[in-house]
Design a protein around this motif. Structure first.
Motif, PDB file in Angstrom:
ATOM      1  N   VAL A 487       0.873  -1.174   0.000  1.00  0.00           N
ATOM      2  CA  VAL A 487       0.000   0.000   0.000  1.00  0.00           C
ATOM      3  C   VAL A 487       0.911   1.225   0.000  1.00  0.00           C
ATOM      4  CG1 VAL A 487      -1.670   1.327   1.332  1.00  0.00           C
ATOM      5  CG2 VAL A 487      -1.917  -1.147   1.135  1.00  0.00           C
ATOM      6  N   THR A 488       0.685   2.134  -0.963  1.00  0.00           N
ATOM      7  CA  THR A 488       1.565   3.289  -1.117  1.00  0.00           C
ATOM      8  C   THR A 488       0.940   4.534  -0.501  1.00  0.00           C
ATOM      9  OG1 THR A 488       0.641   3.730  -3.305  1.00  0.00           O
ATOM     10  CG2 THR A 488       2.630   2.378  -3.209  1.00  0.00           C
ATOM     11  N   VAL A 489       1.699   5.188   0.373  1.00  0.00           N
ATOM     12  CA  VAL A 489       1.298   6.434   1.026  1.00  0.00           C
ATOM     13  C   VAL A 489       2.382   7.464   0.724  1.00  0.00           C
ATOM     14  CG1 VAL A 489       0.755   7.549   3.230  1.00  0.00           C
ATOM     15  CG2 VAL A 489       0.092   5.167   2.840  1.00  0.00           C
ATOM     16  N   VAL A 534      -7.450  13.081   9.669  1.00  0.00           N
ATOM     17  CA  VAL A 534      -7.029  11.686   9.782  1.00  0.00           C
ATOM     18  C   VAL A 534      -5.704  11.513   9.056  1.00  0.00           C
ATOM     19  CG1 VAL A 534      -7.622   9.296   9.201  1.00  0.00           C
ATOM     20  CG2 VAL A 534      -9.415  10.896   9.884  1.00  0.00           C
ATOM     21  N   LYS A 535      -4.760  10.833   9.682  1.00  0.00           N
ATOM     22  CA  LYS A 535      -3.508  10.513   9.019  1.00  0.00           C
ATOM     23  C   LYS A 535      -3.765   9.467   7.929  1.00  0.00           C
ATOM     24  CE  LYS A 535       0.417  11.426  12.047  1.00  0.00           C
ATOM     25  NZ  LYS A 535       1.583  10.800  12.721  1.00  0.00           N
ATOM     26  N   ILE A 536      -3.217   9.710   6.736  1.00  0.00           N
ATOM     27  CA  ILE A 536      -3.427   8.775   5.634  1.00  0.00           C
ATOM     28  C   ILE A 536      -2.851   7.402   5.975  1.00  0.00           C
ATOM     29  CG2 ILE A 536      -2.991   8.336   3.194  1.00  0.00           C
ATOM     30  CD1 ILE A 536      -4.887  10.625   3.716  1.00  0.00           C
ATOM     31  N   VAL A 537      -1.716   7.380   6.671  1.00  0.00           N
ATOM     32  CA  VAL A 537      -1.128   6.095   7.026  1.00  0.00           C
ATOM     33  C   VAL A 537      -2.030   5.331   8.003  1.00  0.00           C
ATOM     34  CG1 VAL A 537       0.263   7.020   8.945  1.00  0.00           C
ATOM     35  CG2 VAL A 537       0.997   4.944   7.746  1.00  0.00           C
ATOM     36  N   ASP A 538      -2.724   6.064   8.908  1.00  0.00           N
ATOM     37  CA  ASP A 538      -3.669   5.396   9.812  1.00  0.00           C
ATOM     38  C   ASP A 538      -4.832   4.799   9.032  1.00  0.00           C
ATOM     39  OD1 ASP A 538      -2.093   6.121  11.922  1.00  0.00           O
ATOM     40  OD2 ASP A 538      -3.337   7.814  12.561  1.00  0.00           O
ATOM     41  N   VAL A 558       4.366   1.458   1.996  1.00  0.00           N
ATOM     42  CA  VAL A 558       5.548   2.091   1.406  1.00  0.00           C
ATOM     43  C   VAL A 558       5.264   3.580   1.221  1.00  0.00           C
ATOM     44  CG1 VAL A 558       7.064   2.177  -0.613  1.00  0.00           C
ATOM     45  CG2 VAL A 558       6.231  -0.030   0.230  1.00  0.00           C
ATOM     46  N   PHE A 559       6.215   4.425   1.605  1.00  0.00           N
ATOM     47  CA  PHE A 559       6.078   5.877   1.445  1.00  0.00           C
ATOM     48  C   PHE A 559       6.783   6.303   0.159  1.00  0.00           C
ATOM     49  CE2 PHE A 559       5.852   5.039   6.034  1.00  0.00           C
ATOM     50  CZ  PHE A 559       4.603   5.581   6.292  1.00  0.00           C
ATOM     51  N   THR A 560       6.036   7.003  -0.706  1.00  0.00           N
ATOM     52  CA  THR A 560       6.531   7.338  -2.047  1.00  0.00           C
ATOM     53  C   THR A 560       6.953   8.787  -2.213  1.00  0.00           C
ATOM     54  OG1 THR A 560       4.263   7.790  -2.785  1.00  0.00           O
ATOM     55  CG2 THR A 560       5.097   5.536  -3.076  1.00  0.00           C
ATOM     56  N   GLY A 561       6.660   9.646  -1.245  1.00  0.00           N
ATOM     57  CA  GLY A 561       7.029  11.053  -1.356  1.00  0.00           C
ATOM     58  C   GLY A 561       5.882  11.908  -1.871  1.00  0.00           C
TER      59      GLY A 561
END
Length: 635
Positions: A487-489, A534-538, A558-561
């Motif tokens: 999952v990309t954040v 709300v935090k997107i990662v949450d 995974v964090f994409t920037g």
């Protein structure tokens, strides 16, 4: 029409039953009091002369206390209280007759006596209740029998007792089918060990494994669980329960809140149920008063927001609805969905691009709308960062075309769907939406100056991200989870405001009711209360757990920037337009801050020339001149 005009043959049979029950109660009390001896037969002729008048009074009293018109299948505590009231009123009538009307003619002796009247009261209650509750029990056992023979799934109800009772009543009435509750898991300690409509509370939500294992040992395997609204509250930890239930391979459903007027029905659990923010209280009578009998146009009616507005306005009683949409599949989809809704509204769908000024104007003048909801827009941030001119053509000139056409068609109001990205914008989406807001504000201001209180209103409604809307992170995350991840954040600290599509659309219509109130306000930009960000990662972690998986173990994040045009935190009000409380739950107003129409027309002309020359640099310069705060990183 009066209540009497609605009476049916069924009501006549009920009235005859109540007459018979009252007569039998009176004769039985009379017989028991005088033990069937000489006194009984001496007084019987007078009793028979009095009886028709008494029974006529009984028919009237039963009708006034709704016994004649209450459906026996749903008899409940209020009906039992009405039976007590009827028996009391008729007993008092007998008392008055015995002490005032008859006794003087009996040479000083009482005809019935207090003992007879007391006996009558108890017998009347019993005889009026007996068949009613017997029939209620018969229907209950029949529903239970049908549930068993139709292979209803053994089900756990999850939530507090008050919610569970709604589901149990729905099952008993036949509104909810093909499930049979065998136990309740309640987050409330006070419910433990209790019976709710004969269904036991077996424990808390954390006890699901033990309860399922216990029933499996008894060869009564549990097939599904139904989560009520109280089970979806933050303190109940719904994600943990869902993960456990899915690992046990239970089918998990939910019972939506009944506050929206929905009938009790089961639906899949969706991520919007786990938003963990209280929804605003919606005054549905207020919305119906605005929409009922009106002609409504929705632009972009095939999109996620536009289609929900279409569904809501026909639900609230619009007489005619015109859906404008430039996507043929989207237009087909929404018109088919509205047809399946079996609404009384006359629904028409037309292919139209809001960039086509003459087409939009012609359709609106022909339709003559009362209300126009403008939801058509280009709104995907990264795409508009690449194609500025397309955003200007749709979000600015398209909105101008819709506003001018609504005015020419004599509409009462035009409501534009805006975005929280329009405040101190850093993206072309926010910038073009802010310019469209300014045009609507300026036109609304000019109409107020020239037309007074009976003018057309033009308002904009800002809100943040809508869960499960087209282009939102929710469908993207769902697809990524189904594919096995990752999952990309964009950023671990990325924060957004979220609300459900239904709540957003109901509040949009509520804002229109405020703008069109008897005392017209000067508000032209409304902002929905989005609650806590709300935090997107949450959100990603919740969705992974909703799928019965563990974040970081089964599915990686995974964090994409950050992408062009994005910022970490959205804002709802600019520093130059402080919020104003308007006294409507869930909605605030932004203090008017619009340039004059004369200045706007100069910028519009410059934008037209820049688009003709395909000159994005000039487009950006003109827009930055119109919206000086563009590029601010305020958050």
């Amino acid at each position: 029409m009066t209540r009497l005009s609605h009476l049916t043959l069924r009501n006549l049979w009920i009235a005859l039953h109540d007459v018979g029950a009252s007569a039998l109660a009176l004769f039985a009390a009379f017989y028991l009091r005088f033990e069937g001896g000489e006194l009984f037969f001496e007084r019987l002729p007078l009793l028979l002369r009095i009886l028709p008048y008494f029974l006529a009074l009984g028919v009237v009293v039963c009708y006034l206390f709704n016994l004649t018109t209450t459906k026996w299948r749903f008899i409940s505590l209020p009906d039992a209280l009405n039976i007590l009231r009827v028996a009391t009123v008729l007993a008092i009538a007998l008392l008055v007759m015995d002490y005032v009307l008859v006794a003087p003619n009996m040479h000083g002796t009482f005809f019935l006596g207090k003992v007879t009247i007391i006996l009558y009261w108890f017998l009347e209650v019993s005889f009026l209740s007996a068949l009613r509750f017997a029939y209620r029990y018969f229907r209950y056992t029949r529903v239970r029998h049908h549930a068993m023979t139709e292979d209803a799934s053994p089900t756990l109800l999850v939530g507090r007792a008050a919610d569970a009772e709604i589901v149990l009543r729905g099952i008993e009435s036949g509104a909810i089918k093909r499930i049979w509750p065998i136990g309740i898991l309640s987050p409330s300690i006070a419910d433990r060990g209790q019976l709710i409509r004969n269904v036991p509370v077996l424990g808390g939500m954390d006890d699901i494994e033990e309860v399922v294992a216990d029933f499996a040992r008894r060869n009564k395997p549990i097939a599904r669980a139904v989560m009520m609204p109280s089970a979806l509250e933050a303190e109940a930890r719904p994600e943990t329960f869902l993960m456990r239930a899915k690992r046990l391979r239970l089918i998990v459903s939910r019972l939506p809140s009944l506050e929206s007027g929905d009938a009790p029905r089961l639906a899949p659990v969706a991520v919007e149920d786990l938003l963990l923010r209280p929804s605003s209280a919606i005054d549905y009578a207020r919305l119906e008063a605005l929409v009922k009998g009106k002609a409504v146009i929705v632009t972009g009616g095939g999109g996620s927001i536009g289609s929900e507005i279409c569904h809501r306005v026909v639900t609230f009683g619009a007489s005619r609805l015109l859906v404008l949409e430039n996507s043929e599949p989207a237009l087909y989809g929404i018109t088919e969905a509205l047809a399946a809704q079996q609404t009384e509204a006359v629904v028409d769908g037309r292919i139209a691009d809001i960039r086509d000024r003459e087409r939009v104007r012609q359709l609106m003048i022909e339709f003559k709308p009362d209300l126009v909801f403008h939801a058509a827009a280009l709104k995907h941030v990264p795409i508009l960062e690449r194609d500025w001119s397309e955003g200007v053509k749709t979000n600015i000139f398209g909105s101008i075309n819709v506003a001018d056409a609504a005015l020419a068609a004599g509409a009462e109001a035009m409501v534009m769907i805006s975005t929280d990205k329009a405040i101190e914008p850093v993206s072309m989406l926010g910038l073009t939406k802010r310019f469209a807001e300014m045009y609507c504000q300026a036109l609304d201001h000019d109409l107020a100056q020239s037309a007074g209180s009976h003018r057309m209103r033009l308002i904009s409604v800002r809100f943040g991200n809508v869960l499960a809307s087209n282009g939102s992170v929710v469908p993207k995350f769902k697809a990524q989870i189904e594919a096995g991840g990752p999952v990309t954040v964009t950023h671990p600290e990325m924060v957004r405001y979220f609300m459900t599509i239904r709540e957003a659309c109901d509040l949009v219509i509520t804002a229109a009711t405020h703008a069109l109130a008897a005392q017209r306000s000067t508000v032209s930009v409304y902002v929905l209360n989005m609650g806590q960000p709300v935090k997107i990662v949450d959100l990603a972690e919740r969705m992974i757990r909703l799928s019965g998986l563990q974040p970081g173990h089964d599915i990686e994040i995974v964090f994409t920037g950050m992408r062009p045009g994005e910022r970490l935190n959205e804002i709802l009000f600019a520093s130059e337009e402080p919020p104003v409380d308007i006294g409507v739950a869930g909605i605030m107003a932004a203090k008017p801050n619009e340039p004059p129409m004369q200045a706007l027309k100069k910028w519009i002309a410059a934008l037209e020339q820049a688009i003709e020359r395909h000159d994005p640099a000039t487009i950006k310069t003109v827009l930055k001149d119109a919206v000086p705060e563009f590029g601010s990183n305020a958050a």
